[in-house]
Scaffold this active site. Structure first.
Site, PDB file in Angstrom:
ATOM      1  N   TYR A 129      74.372  17.315 109.114  1.00  0.00           N
ATOM      2  CA  TYR A 129      75.537  16.801 108.392  1.00  0.00           C
ATOM      3  C   TYR A 129      76.787  17.511 108.902  1.00  0.00           C
ATOM      4  O   TYR A 129      76.824  18.740 108.974  1.00  0.00           O
ATOM      5  CB  TYR A 129      75.405  17.010 106.886  1.00  0.00           C
ATOM      6  CG  TYR A 129      76.573  16.410 106.136  1.00  0.00           C
ATOM      7  CD1 TYR A 129      76.571  15.072 105.784  1.00  0.00           C
ATOM      8  CD2 TYR A 129      77.697  17.170 105.826  1.00  0.00           C
ATOM      9  CE1 TYR A 129      77.657  14.491 105.145  1.00  0.00           C
ATOM     10  CE2 TYR A 129      78.787  16.598 105.194  1.00  0.00           C
ATOM     11  CZ  TYR A 129      78.762  15.261 104.846  1.00  0.00           C
ATOM     12  OH  TYR A 129      79.843  14.696 104.217  1.00  0.00           O
ATOM     13  N   GLN A 191      75.689  10.841  99.398  1.00  0.00           N
ATOM     14  CA  GLN A 191      74.950   9.647  99.807  1.00  0.00           C
ATOM     15  C   GLN A 191      74.360   9.797 101.203  1.00  0.00           C
ATOM     16  O   GLN A 191      73.260   9.288 101.479  1.00  0.00           O
ATOM     17  CB  GLN A 191      75.844   8.406  99.722  1.00  0.00           C
ATOM     18  CG  GLN A 191      77.104   8.426 100.558  1.00  0.00           C
ATOM     19  CD  GLN A 191      78.299   9.041  99.863  1.00  0.00           C
ATOM     20  OE1 GLN A 191      78.153   9.835  98.935  1.00  0.00           O
ATOM     21  NE2 GLN A 191      79.495   8.691 100.313  1.00  0.00           N
ATOM     22  N   ASN A 214      80.908  19.902 101.223  1.00  0.00           N
ATOM     23  CA  ASN A 214      81.573  20.269  99.975  1.00  0.00           C
ATOM     24  C   ASN A 214      80.559  20.448  98.845  1.00  0.00           C
ATOM     25  O   ASN A 214      79.347  20.467  99.078  1.00  0.00           O
ATOM     26  CB  ASN A 214      82.633  19.216  99.613  1.00  0.00           C
ATOM     27  CG  ASN A 214      82.030  17.826  99.410  1.00  0.00           C
ATOM     28  OD1 ASN A 214      80.825  17.665  99.227  1.00  0.00           O
ATOM     29  ND2 ASN A 214      82.874  16.819  99.447  1.00  0.00           N
ATOM     30  N   SER A 237      83.225  30.032 101.935  1.00  0.00           N
ATOM     31  CA  SER A 237      83.277  31.049 102.979  1.00  0.00           C
ATOM     32  C   SER A 237      83.771  32.389 102.435  1.00  0.00           C
ATOM     33  O   SER A 237      84.446  32.458 101.413  1.00  0.00           O
ATOM     34  CB  SER A 237      84.192  30.575 104.101  1.00  0.00           C
ATOM     35  OG  SER A 237      84.131  31.456 105.186  1.00  0.00           O
ATOM     36  N   GLN A 259      89.684  33.522 106.914  1.00  0.00           N
ATOM     37  CA  GLN A 259      88.690  32.891 106.043  1.00  0.00           C
ATOM     38  C   GLN A 259      89.310  32.347 104.761  1.00  0.00           C
ATOM     39  O   GLN A 259      88.854  31.336 104.223  1.00  0.00           O
ATOM     40  CB  GLN A 259      87.574  33.887 105.700  1.00  0.00           C
ATOM     41  CG  GLN A 259      86.719  34.258 106.886  1.00  0.00           C
ATOM     42  CD  GLN A 259      86.160  33.048 107.596  1.00  0.00           C
ATOM     43  OE1 GLN A 259      85.316  32.331 107.070  1.00  0.00           O
ATOM     44  NE2 GLN A 259      86.642  32.790 108.809  1.00  0.00           N
ATOM     45  N   HIS A 262      90.131  28.609 104.551  1.00  0.00           N
ATOM     46  CA  HIS A 262      89.087  27.595 104.498  1.00  0.00           C
ATOM     47  C   HIS A 262      89.117  26.796 103.205  1.00  0.00           C
ATOM     48  O   HIS A 262      88.915  25.581 103.195  1.00  0.00           O
ATOM     49  CB  HIS A 262      87.702  28.254 104.607  1.00  0.00           C
ATOM     50  CG  HIS A 262      87.179  28.320 106.006  1.00  0.00           C
ATOM     51  ND1 HIS A 262      86.956  27.209 106.771  1.00  0.00           N
ATOM     52  CD2 HIS A 262      86.823  29.366 106.775  1.00  0.00           C
ATOM     53  CE1 HIS A 262      86.483  27.570 107.966  1.00  0.00           C
ATOM     54  NE2 HIS A 262      86.408  28.874 107.985  1.00  0.00           N
ATOM     55  N   GLU A 327      79.152  37.213 103.881  1.00  0.00           N
ATOM     56  CA  GLU A 327      78.814  36.295 104.970  1.00  0.00           C
ATOM     57  C   GLU A 327      79.276  36.865 106.311  1.00  0.00           C
ATOM     58  O   GLU A 327      78.511  36.918 107.276  1.00  0.00           O
ATOM     59  CB  GLU A 327      79.494  34.950 104.693  1.00  0.00           C
ATOM     60  CG  GLU A 327      79.285  33.913 105.773  1.00  0.00           C
ATOM     61  CD  GLU A 327      80.133  32.668 105.553  1.00  0.00           C
ATOM     62  OE1 GLU A 327      79.840  31.646 106.201  1.00  0.00           O
ATOM     63  OE2 GLU A 327      81.085  32.709 104.753  1.00  0.00           O
ATOM     64  N   HIS A 328      80.550  37.253 106.394  1.00  0.00           N
ATOM     65  CA  HIS A 328      81.104  37.879 107.599  1.00  0.00           C
ATOM     66  C   HIS A 328      81.519  39.302 107.248  1.00  0.00           C
ATOM     67  O   HIS A 328      82.223  39.509 106.258  1.00  0.00           O
ATOM     68  CB  HIS A 328      82.344  37.137 108.092  1.00  0.00           C
ATOM     69  CG  HIS A 328      82.139  35.668 108.310  1.00  0.00           C
ATOM     70  ND1 HIS A 328      82.501  34.718 107.367  1.00  0.00           N
ATOM     71  CD2 HIS A 328      81.618  34.980 109.360  1.00  0.00           C
ATOM     72  CE1 HIS A 328      82.213  33.507 107.842  1.00  0.00           C
ATOM     73  NE2 HIS A 328      81.677  33.642 109.043  1.00  0.00           N
ATOM     74  N   ASP A 361      82.951  32.368 115.038  1.00  0.00           N
ATOM     75  CA  ASP A 361      83.020  30.987 114.575  1.00  0.00           C
ATOM     76  C   ASP A 361      82.908  29.996 115.716  1.00  0.00           C
ATOM     77  O   ASP A 361      82.314  28.926 115.567  1.00  0.00           O
ATOM     78  CB  ASP A 361      84.356  30.746 113.859  1.00  0.00           C
ATOM     79  CG  ASP A 361      84.257  30.958 112.359  1.00  0.00           C
ATOM     80  OD1 ASP A 361      83.141  31.186 111.864  1.00  0.00           O
ATOM     81  OD2 ASP A 361      85.309  30.889 111.692  1.00  0.00           O
ATOM     82  N   GLU A 415      36.150  35.990  92.636  1.00  0.00           N
ATOM     83  CA  GLU A 415      37.142  35.068  92.089  1.00  0.00           C
ATOM     84  C   GLU A 415      36.491  33.873  91.394  1.00  0.00           C
ATOM     85  O   GLU A 415      37.183  32.927  91.011  1.00  0.00           O
ATOM     86  CB  GLU A 415      38.068  34.591  93.219  1.00  0.00           C
ATOM     87  CG  GLU A 415      38.882  35.729  93.811  1.00  0.00           C
ATOM     88  CD  GLU A 415      39.862  35.272  94.876  1.00  0.00           C
ATOM     89  OE1 GLU A 415      39.832  34.084  95.273  1.00  0.00           O
ATOM     90  OE2 GLU A 415      40.690  36.101  95.296  1.00  0.00           O
ATOM     91  N   HIS A 420      33.338  28.023  97.307  1.00  0.00           N
ATOM     92  CA  HIS A 420      33.799  28.782  98.467  1.00  0.00           C
ATOM     93  C   HIS A 420      32.637  29.605  99.033  1.00  0.00           C
ATOM     94  O   HIS A 420      32.391  29.610 100.247  1.00  0.00           O
ATOM     95  CB  HIS A 420      34.936  29.734  98.070  1.00  0.00           C
ATOM     96  CG  HIS A 420      36.279  29.094  97.991  1.00  0.00           C
ATOM     97  ND1 HIS A 420      36.575  28.097  97.108  1.00  0.00           N
ATOM     98  CD2 HIS A 420      37.431  29.331  98.694  1.00  0.00           C
ATOM     99  CE1 HIS A 420      37.849  27.739  97.252  1.00  0.00           C
ATOM    100  NE2 HIS A 420      38.389  28.478  98.215  1.00  0.00           N
TER     101      HIS A 420
END
Length: 430
Positions: A129, A191, A214, A237, A259, A262, A327-328, A361, A415, A420
């Site tokens: 995506y 969708q 998003n 971010s 950042q 963003h 994250e960074h 990046d 068990e 088994h």
């Protein structure tokens, strides 16, 4: 931008505030996303085209939902030649880095007839995506597609929103072609995720979905997880700069803002042992914000999730970095490599004055799809590993099994799994 003296209480408050940005707190959108996903599942193409017209104002149908070769050729005429050259350079760096991550099948055998191993198989179909919306992100195309190509994925399908005229960003299409995407479809939002997860008459069902998006995209990925695999449910971010008095305040301020631009929910945090540096960074940020194009977004990000934290010493600063698990993480200290050895939780680390976050990046090679919202405590960057699966291989001769069969029976009977035990026992009946 606020300057805060670090204490246990302030650290706890900051962590609580940052976690508000988690997709787990997007409850008000969940019902909407669930309805879209279920609608795509039941009505497939019909629902997909209706949502595309509703949200993207584009009349898409079975005849034009797939991007054609002619559209891709047209895109090449609209992309600057220097940008195309840069994309190709970045592809070399990203591919070279990810090729070092490749795993291979292996087998170990013993003289007694035991053979154990692991078979590595690339995924058959992956969906990528790519956001459309306000901007084009060719870098996201490269970072998601190239590891899949290196892993040997059989088919890579990309979905991305189109504009009202049914056109996709030219840079997105060119990056997709250069990276090796097999099919591109004009579909965005929740969708598109549902279409990739369940399949429609036009869009094939895939085994895994990767790529940023998003709130609606993030929630849709979480909704379809289990029907397909996903990379993660990513949050906004974030960047942390860990610095001492040797850092350049102007550079640090610029990196924090890289950042913050963003998203209004993005987080930018400086942790430093120097109050003087924190004050200088605050001044530089104020000056930068005035002239940057996305200053409204940046200011909201800084107001809500921006901090200049002053620690009593480097140990406290490092402990804070590990607690937040950004994250960074940029490490701009007198000896960044020494500090790096003490960092346990970070998506990507950037060491030294000239290793600013945008280098990762776009160009250096390591993946920019990284864990957010503190998940770097247990998640890793997107890699070739995300596009393979592993099967265990077991082969025993009669002699090898005979040496251990009583042990297996004992385990099974412990068990109370008598079938088994019987499955092993029958092989050694008189």
């Amino acid at each position: 931008m606020r300057i805060v003296k670090l204490t246990e209480d302030t650290k706890k408050d900051i962590l609580t505030n940052l976690l508000k940005r988690s997709p787990d707190n997007y409850g008000s959108y969940e019902e909407t996303v669930k309805n879209i996903v279920n609608d795509i599942h039941s009505r497939r193409d019909t629902a997909l085209f209706e949502y595309t017209e509703k949200f993207d104002h584009a009349k898409i149908n079975a005849d034009n939902v797939r991007v054609t070769e002619a559209e891709i050729e047209e895109a090449y005429t609209q992309v600057d030649a220097k940008l195309l050259e840069t994309i190709r350079k970045a592809i070399v760096n990203i591919r070279t880095y990810h090729e070092k991550q490749k795993q291979y099948s292996w087998f170990d055998s013993e003289n007694n007839g035991t053979l154990l191993g692991q078979k590595v198989t690339p995924l058959a179909k992956v969906g990528v995506y790519v956001p459309g919306g306000k901007a084009a992100y060719p870098s996201s195309v490269l970072m998601n597609v190239i590891p899949a190509k290196v892993a040997g994925v059989g088919k890579i399908v990309m979905t991305t929103p189109c504009n009202a005229e049914g056109k996709v960003y030219p840079t997105t299409l060119v990056a997709a072609k250069e990276a090796g995407v097999d099919e591109v479809y004009k579909a965005g939002g929740a969708q598109a995720i549902a279409a990739l997860a369940y399949g429609t008459e036009s869009i094939p069902k895939v085994d895994k979905i990767v790529g940023p998006g998003n709130i609606f995209v993030a929630l849709a990925k979480r909704c379809v997880f289990g029907h397909v695999s996903i990379d993660s449910v990513a949050g906004p971010s974030e960047i942390m700069v860990l610095a001492d008095e040797t850092a350049n305040a102007r550079y640090v301020a610029a990196d924090l803002l890289s950042q913050a631009e963003h998203d209004e929910m993005a987080s930018a945090i400086l942790v430093t042992t120097s109050r003087t540096l924190a004050e200088q960074v605050a001044v530089e940020i104020e000056q930068f914000v005035k002239k940057l194009s996305r200053k409204e977004i940046i200011q909201k990000s800084l107001d809500n999730y921006g901090y200049l934290l002053v620690a009593k010493d480097m140990d406290e600063a490092i402990a804070t970095a590990n607690a937040i698990a950004s994250e960074h993480l940029e490490i701009v200290t007198a000896n960044p490599f020494e500090v790096m050895t003490k960092i346990h939780n970070a998506g990507a680390m950037f060491l030294g004055t000239y290793s600013s976050e945008p280098l990762g990046d776009y160009f250096a090679g390591p993946n920019h799809v990284l864990p957010t919202n503190g998940t770097a405590r247990f998640f890793s960057p997107l890699s070739v590993d995300d596009f393979i699966k592993k099967s265990s291989i077991i082969s025993y001769s009669k002699e090898a099994l005979e040496a251990v069969y009583q042990d297996i029976i004992q385990f099974a009977e412990c068990e109370q799994l008598t079938a088994h035990a019987n499955s092993i026992r029958v092989r050694f009946e008189d």
